[in-house]
Design a protein around this motif. Structure first.
Motif, PDB file in Angstrom:
ATOM      1  N   THR A  34       0.804  -1.223   0.000  1.00 47.78           N
ATOM      2  CA  THR A  34       0.000   0.000   0.000  1.00 47.78           C
ATOM      3  C   THR A  34       0.836   1.271   0.000  1.00 47.78           C
ATOM      4  O   THR A  34       0.275   2.371  -0.048  1.00 47.78           O
ATOM      5  N   SER A  36       2.500   2.368   2.523  1.00 51.33           N
ATOM      6  CA  SER A  36       2.241   3.019   3.815  1.00 51.33           C
ATOM      7  C   SER A  36       3.515   3.195   4.630  1.00 51.33           C
ATOM      8  O   SER A  36       4.529   2.530   4.390  1.00 51.33           O
ATOM      9  N   GLU A 338     -13.648   2.145  17.877  1.00 52.44           N
ATOM     10  CA  GLU A 338     -13.182   0.835  17.405  1.00 52.44           C
ATOM     11  C   GLU A 338     -12.918  -0.078  18.593  1.00 52.44           C
ATOM     12  O   GLU A 338     -12.563   0.386  19.683  1.00 52.44           O
ATOM     13  N   ALA A 347      -7.127  -2.417   8.267  1.00 54.88           N
ATOM     14  CA  ALA A 347      -7.749  -1.345   7.488  1.00 54.88           C
ATOM     15  C   ALA A 347      -6.935  -0.058   7.516  1.00 54.88           C
ATOM     16  O   ALA A 347      -7.112   0.795   6.637  1.00 54.88           O
ATOM     17  N   LEU A 348      -6.059   0.081   8.492  1.00 56.99           N
ATOM     18  CA  LEU A 348      -5.349   1.341   8.695  1.00 56.99           C
ATOM     19  C   LEU A 348      -4.521   1.791   7.486  1.00 56.99           C
ATOM     20  O   LEU A 348      -4.502   2.993   7.175  1.00 56.99           O
ATOM     21  N   GLU A 350      -5.089   1.550   4.292  1.00 58.04           N
ATOM     22  CA  GLU A 350      -5.959   2.197   3.315  1.00 58.04           C
ATOM     23  C   GLU A 350      -6.580   3.469   3.871  1.00 58.04           C
ATOM     24  O   GLU A 350      -6.784   4.446   3.150  1.00 58.04           O
ATOM     25  N   ARG A 351      -6.889   3.466   5.166  1.00 56.50           N
ATOM     26  CA  ARG A 351      -7.545   4.629   5.769  1.00 56.50           C
ATOM     27  C   ARG A 351      -6.589   5.779   6.015  1.00 56.50           C
ATOM     28  O   ARG A 351      -6.951   6.944   5.878  1.00 56.50           O
ATOM     29  N   ALA A 352      -5.335   5.443   6.396  1.00 54.65           N
ATOM     30  CA  ALA A 352      -4.425   6.508   6.832  1.00 54.65           C
ATOM     31  C   ALA A 352      -3.038   6.420   6.225  1.00 54.65           C
ATOM     32  O   ALA A 352      -2.226   7.326   6.433  1.00 54.65           O
ATOM     33  N   ARG A 390      -0.890  12.116   8.770  1.00 58.67           N
ATOM     34  CA  ARG A 390      -1.820  11.184   8.121  1.00 58.67           C
ATOM     35  C   ARG A 390      -2.881  10.694   9.106  1.00 58.67           C
ATOM     36  O   ARG A 390      -4.067  10.588   8.761  1.00 58.67           O
ATOM     37  N   ALA A 394      -6.923  11.356   9.078  1.00 53.06           N
ATOM     38  CA  ALA A 394      -7.851  10.238   8.971  1.00 53.06           C
ATOM     39  C   ALA A 394      -8.852  10.168  10.124  1.00 53.06           C
ATOM     40  O   ALA A 394     -10.001   9.735   9.930  1.00 53.06           O
ATOM     41  N   PHE A 395      -8.438  10.617  11.325  1.00 52.44           N
ATOM     42  CA  PHE A 395      -9.264  10.354  12.505  1.00 52.44           C
ATOM     43  C   PHE A 395      -9.690  11.577  13.307  1.00 52.44           C
ATOM     44  O   PHE A 395     -10.658  11.511  14.050  1.00 52.44           O
ATOM     45  N   ARG A 398     -13.349  12.823  13.622  1.00 52.22           N
ATOM     46  CA  ARG A 398     -14.408  11.938  14.125  1.00 52.22           C
ATOM     47  C   ARG A 398     -15.034  12.505  15.384  1.00 52.22           C
ATOM     48  O   ARG A 398     -14.419  13.120  16.196  1.00 52.22           O
TER      49      ARG A 398
END
Length: 398
Positions: A34, A36, A338, A347-348, A350-352, A390, A394-395, A398
């Motif tokens: 990814t 990352s 979570e 998932a992290l 792709e998310r971040a 990043r 991403a978070f 929220r």
């Protein structure tokens, strides 16, 4: 085409059946796939001191260590290890009889547990624990008995009553890791005193994994269990150059203990790698003689990186357990809504665009570790800054 055998028995030894590909391999592959930032596996992204790297090159060119080194390790390194233990902790060891060089701390752990355990023995380990502990205990045919470190007032703490209650007539040894990976806990003098008293009272061996000894962030510094009353003769201490000098690929570790215990460990070790890392042993001998300023500057650099990543994780919404040692930060993902660390870490990327490790892999009681996720901060400052940006992006909304 599938090869058939005459037996339905699985190929993998049943003692290892529960251990598949390590989470580190899975998450590192995910980081590559990814693109990352990999804050999962604990390896630095820069090399250690240039003069130590050059010492390895010099050893190669001079023909030192290019052939099999002595089984216990080259004399220069064993002498340097003994001098390091005495200079820093007041623990004298005979370099010829009480020091053994290994292929990293991982082999030291394996050789020690294979040497000292028999089927039916029980080993008490502090949970969460480094994953090789469980595999090595299983290979020895022994049973692991986890005693869980639990969150308390911003850190993970040991319940001494639970530790005492875990000891049975079958308990052979205590496996202690301080500074502790993955939680970053550093056992206090009072806790270590209680562990020592328990070991003496119940006549237990103790194996101490001290690879992060130079990454204790408070002024007290590292306290080796072998220095406590009654422990010198029953403790196998394990150290490593990889974490202290940022040359993890060299795989140079060591064991210090009594002549009888070192002989036992060496008897197992000789049938594992036999010897390893010849030229690097000479370089590590020089590294252990670096001035105190190297160790203090190394620690301070990691403290700054710890604080940088901790702040970024908090701003992103994680609950952060600030580590007292090591170069890992454990976080709680429940404030992010979570609860499953495995799903979160998969998932992290792709998310971040960041990779971390789910702490549950370090637990027998997976539910105890389910909401906790570990990040490594042994990276360049610009990498950590990028990672925190990043994660905030991403978070934080929220």
């Amino acid at each position: 085409m599938t090869t058939m055998t005459s037996s339905a028995r699985p190929f993998l030894n049943r003692r290892l059946a529960e251990f598949g590909t390590t989470i580190f391999a899975e998450m590192s592959a995910l980081a590559v796939a990814t693109g990352s930032i990999n804050l999962g596996q604990g390896f630095p992204d820069t090399d250690g001191p240039e003069e130590i790297r050059e010492a390895a090159v010099r050893a190669l060119r001079d023909g030192r260590g290019n052939q099999y080194p002595p089984g216990p390790g080259v004399p220069e390194l064993r002498t340097a290890i003994a001098a390091h233990q005495e200079r820093r902790y007041g623990l004298p060891y005979d370099p010829d009889r009480e020091v053994l060089v290994t292929a990293g701390a991982t082999e030291a752990i394996a050789a020690t547990l294979l040497a000292l355990l028999e089927p039916g023995d029980e080993v008490i380990a502090l949970e969460p624990y480094y994953d090789s502990y469980a595999a090595c205990i299983a290979m020895a045919g022994a049973a692991r008995v986890p005693v869980t470190l639990r969150p308390h007032e911003g850190s993970f703490r040991l319940d001494l009553d639970e530790l005492r209650a875990a000891v049975t007539p079958r308990t052979r040894l205590l496996l202690i890791n301080t500074p502790h990976n993955p939680t970053g806990t550093v056992l206090t003098r009072e806790e270590l005193t209680a562990i020592a008293q328990l070991a003496v009272e119940r006549d237990l061996l103790v194996v101490t994994d001290e690879v992060y000894e130079h990454l204790v962030f408070d002024d007290a510094g590292h306290l080796p269990l072998a220095s406590f009353p009654g422990m010198r003769e029953r403790t196998v201490s394990i150290g490593s150059a990889g974490k202290t000098f940022s040359f993890t690929g060299w795989k140079v570790g060591w064991v210090t203990s009594t002549p009888d215990l070192v002989t036992a460990v060496r008897s197992a070790k000789q049938f594992l790698t036999y010897v390893a890392s010849g030229p690097f042993q000479y370089a590590v001998a020089e590294a252990l003689s670096l001035p105190d300023t190297y160790f203090s500057e190394f620690r301070e650099d990691m403290r700054v990186k710890r604080d940088l990543l901790s702040a970024g994780l908090r701003e992103a919404g994680f609950e952060v357990f600030t580590p007292a040692g090591t170069y890992f930060i454990t976080t709680d993902i429940r404030p992010l809504g979570e609860t499953d660390g495995f799903a979160f870490c998969r998932a992290l990327p792709e998310r971040a665009g960041v990779v971390a490790i789910p702490n549950a892999v370090f637990y027998d009681h997976r539910e105890e570790g389910a909401p906790f996720v570990r990040f490594a901060f042994c990276k360049r400052t610009e990498v950590l800054t990028d990672a925190t940006e990043r994660l905030r992006k991403a978070f934080a909304h929220r």
